[in-house]
Design a protein around this motif. Sequence first.
Motif, PDB file in Angstrom:
ATOM      1  N   PRO A   1       0.639  -1.455   0.048  1.00 10.56           N
ATOM      2  CA  PRO A   1       0.093   0.031   0.117  1.00 10.56           C
ATOM      3  C   PRO A   1       0.808   1.328  -0.118  1.00 10.56           C
ATOM      4  O   PRO A   1       0.434   2.323  -0.181  1.00 10.56           O
ATOM      5  N   ASN A   2       2.256   1.126   0.180  1.00  9.42           N
ATOM      6  CA  ASN A   2       3.112   2.363   0.541  1.00  9.42           C
ATOM      7  C   ASN A   2       3.961   2.184  -0.934  1.00  9.42           C
ATOM      8  O   ASN A   2       5.084   3.301  -0.976  1.00  9.42           O
TER       9      ASN A   2
ATOM     10  N   ILE B   1      12.836  -3.683  -0.444  1.00 14.12           N
ATOM     11  CA  ILE B   1      11.928  -3.001   0.442  1.00 14.12           C
ATOM     12  C   ILE B   1      12.676  -1.768   1.101  1.00 14.12           C
ATOM     13  O   ILE B   1      13.703  -1.895   1.612  1.00 14.12           O
TER      14      ILE B   1
ATOM     15  N   CYS C   1       8.168   1.380   4.360  1.00 13.87           N
ATOM     16  CA  CYS C   1       7.469   0.564   4.655  1.00 13.87           C
ATOM     17  C   CYS C   1       6.871   0.527   6.205  1.00 13.87           C
ATOM     18  O   CYS C   1       7.557   1.181   7.124  1.00 13.87           O
TER      19      CYS C   1
ATOM     20  N   GLU D   1       4.836  -1.713   7.746  1.00 12.67           N
ATOM     21  CA  GLU D   1       4.498  -3.153   7.917  1.00 12.67           C
ATOM     22  C   GLU D   1       3.032  -3.244   7.837  1.00 12.67           C
ATOM     23  O   GLU D   1       2.103  -4.132   8.329  1.00 12.67           O
TER      24      GLU D   1
HETATM   25  S1  SF4 Z   1       4.900  -4.793   4.954  1.00  9.95           S
HETATM   26 FE1  SF4 Z   1       5.872  -3.073   4.270  1.00  9.95          FE
HETATM   27  S2  SF4 Z   1       6.766  -3.654   2.127  1.00  9.95           S
HETATM   28 FE2  SF4 Z   1       5.546  -5.394   2.942  1.00  9.95          FE
HETATM   29  S3  SF4 Z   1       3.674  -4.714   1.790  1.00  9.95           S
HETATM   30 FE3  SF4 Z   1       3.320  -3.945   3.835  1.00  9.95          FE
HETATM   31  S4  SF4 Z   1       4.108  -1.877   3.818  1.00  9.95           S
HETATM   32 FE4  SF4 Z   1       4.780  -2.996   1.993  1.00  9.95          FE
END
Ligand code: SF4
Length: 115
Positions: A20-21, A67, A72, A74
Amino acid sequence: MAIKITDECINCGACEPECPNNAIYEGGVEWAIADGTSVKGAYTLMDGTVMDADQRNAPLSVDTYYIVPNKCTECQGFHEEPQCAAVCPVDCCVPDEMYQETVDELLGKKAKLHI
Ligand code: SF4
Ligand code: SF4
């Protein structure tokens, strides 16, 4: 804490569209804060460095997907669990011990990325 991709990655690409980011990039591709976020102009990274959101930065890996820790969260604020780890066929999306963050800190990062 942020999630990282280990060198077990088989470059299947399944994780990238799930983030999502837009924190996940293919190896060798430059990253930017503005990709997939609403940030414009100056942005302060976790270490205090200030960069323009549109600045393109050197890839963190050239051989496998990677990543960006500064992007991120999480998946906090979006999903119950890290989506990259949920879809990865070889379970190589794992917590990055280098970035110890509380849920509040992760939610704060999410709020900064999506104003
Ligand atoms: S844990 Fe981090 S890198 Fe993995 S999908 Fe979610 S925001 Fe993106
Ligand atoms: S889903 Fe897993 S194996 Fe596939 S590109 Fe992402 S980290 Fe690599």
